[in-house]
Design an enzyme around this catalytic site. Structure first.
Site, PDB file in Angstrom:
ATOM      1  N   ASN A 124       0.811  -1.232   0.000  1.00  0.00           N
ATOM      2  CA  ASN A 124       0.000   0.000   0.000  1.00  0.00           C
ATOM      3  C   ASN A 124       0.839   1.275   0.000  1.00  0.00           C
ATOM      4  OD1 ASN A 124      -2.321  -1.379  -0.067  1.00  0.00           O
ATOM      5  ND2 ASN A 124      -3.187  -0.589   1.836  1.00  0.00           N
ATOM      6  N   MET A 125       0.274   2.299  -0.619  1.00  0.00           N
ATOM      7  CA  MET A 125       0.918   3.610  -0.722  1.00  0.00           C
ATOM      8  C   MET A 125       1.558   4.051   0.600  1.00  0.00           C
ATOM      9  SD  MET A 125       1.214   6.224  -2.851  1.00  0.00           S
ATOM     10  CE  MET A 125       0.032   6.105  -4.155  1.00  0.00           C
ATOM     11  N   LYS A 126       0.799   3.984   1.687  1.00  0.00           N
ATOM     12  CA  LYS A 126       1.324   4.550   2.944  1.00  0.00           C
ATOM     13  C   LYS A 126       2.363   3.647   3.613  1.00  0.00           C
ATOM     14  CE  LYS A 126      -2.483   3.245   6.130  1.00  0.00           C
ATOM     15  NZ  LYS A 126      -2.848   1.978   5.636  1.00  0.00           N
ATOM     16  N   GLY A 127       2.399   2.365   3.229  1.00  0.00           N
ATOM     17  CA  GLY A 127       3.441   1.474   3.757  1.00  0.00           C
ATOM     18  C   GLY A 127       3.278   1.152   5.225  1.00  0.00           C
TER      19      GLY A 127
END
Ligand code: B12
Length: 243
Positions: A124-127
């Site tokens: 995911n983008m936010k990690g």
């Protein structure tokens, strides 16, 4: 250097146990728990806590001491990536300059396993834990299919988007269901003549590189893994493949 667990004092060999027994809580259960830990080879055993769980079931916490130790110097580990792990910026730079196109990565938590947090942490983008996920990498096209994805569906999708790498997450390990599922995944790829087409990575709380390679994957990642490790592994493999 020989090391052993310790509690109060370095080298005292103290270990804490926690387990359940299929008997009612009480003096007889506590004695059974003490004898069990003694049977494991521990001395000075002390059952420090017991409680009823349900009708006819109880849990125990016990301490025991051991004189066994491990020679720390002889321990070898086989991590999927070495000391050098690319930052997100470095990874994108290497992909751009040395591979010359975006990498396509497809991932899912497969079978009946409903745990999405692990694969999300990587993709995911936010990690996770201040490490951005693969979706954030400008040079990676990341497709996260979520959880409870059948192996066939993941393979079909990877073929459809012409993936470079497939990421498989397995968190539930009860009754070795992860081993069955990961083995089935490899067998399906082999049956379709697709094993060598993708870089295959397995991950999960109880997955290590050694186990993953034994099961037929290229690499495996357990607790404490980040997208940085996965990107580094994929890039190194891609460059290796290209000679
Ligand atoms: C949250 C959670 C749930 C949530 C999941 C929500 C969601 N959307 O994911 C819900 C409530 C749905 C759930 C359900 C169940 N759960 Co649950 N769950 C947990 C819990 C508390 C946290 C898991 C988590 O999110 N960890 C945080 C992430 C970031 O860590 P991670 O998954 O290990 O991922 C890291 C690495 O492993 C690795 N990684 C993971 N995947 C991948 C993939 C790749 C490619 C790579 C490179 C790396 C990688 O990188 C990640 C980041 O470092 C754990 C206990 C625990 N403390 O771990 C139990 C746990 C995993 N659950 C467990 C169980 C038994 C279940 C159920 C079967 C319970 C039940 N009887 O219904 C069901 C499963 C149903 C199913 N069909 O799967 C057991 C599993 C036991 C086992 N050994 O199999 C655990 C360990 C709890 C326990 N102690 O009993 N659960």
């Amino acid at each position: 250097m020989i090391i052993r667990p310790y509690g109060d004092t370095l080298d005292d060999g103290a270990v804490q146990f926690s387990f359940t027994l299929p008997v009612p809580e009480g003096p007889r259960g506590r004695e059974a728990a003490r004898l069990f830990v003694e049977k494991l080879g521990f001395r000075h055993v002390d059952v420090v806590h017991s409680s009823a769980l349900a009708n006819g079931f109880s849990m125990y916490v016990a301490y025991g001491k051991t004189e066994l130790g491990i020679d720390y110097d002889t321990i070898q580990i086989e991590d999927a990536v070495g000391e050098k792990v690319y930052t997100m910026a470095e990874a994108c730079e290497v992909i751009q300059t040395r591979i010359g196109r975006k990498l396509v990565v497809v991932g899912a938590c497969t079978g009946f396993d409903a745990h999405t947090v692990g694969i999300d942490a990587i993709m995911n983008m936010k990690g996770y834990n201040h490490h951005y996920g693969l979706e954030r990498y400008g040079q990676i096209e990341a497709h996260n299919l979520g959880a409870q994805v059948p192996n066939e569906k993941l393979i079909d999708y990877a073929v459809k988007v012409n993936a470079d790498a497939i990421l498989v997450s397995q968190i539930v390990t009860q009754k070795d269901v992860h081993l069955q599922n990961l083995t089935e995944f490899i067998e399906l790829l082999q049956a379709r003549g697709l094993r060598e087409r993708f870089i295959l990575i397995a991950g999960g709380t109880r997955i290590g590189n050694k186990l993953a390679v034994e099961l037929g994957f290229d690499g495996g990642f357990g607790k404490g893994s980040y997208a940085d490790h996965v990107a580094t592994f994929i890039i190194d493999r891609m460059l290796e493949k290209r000679g």
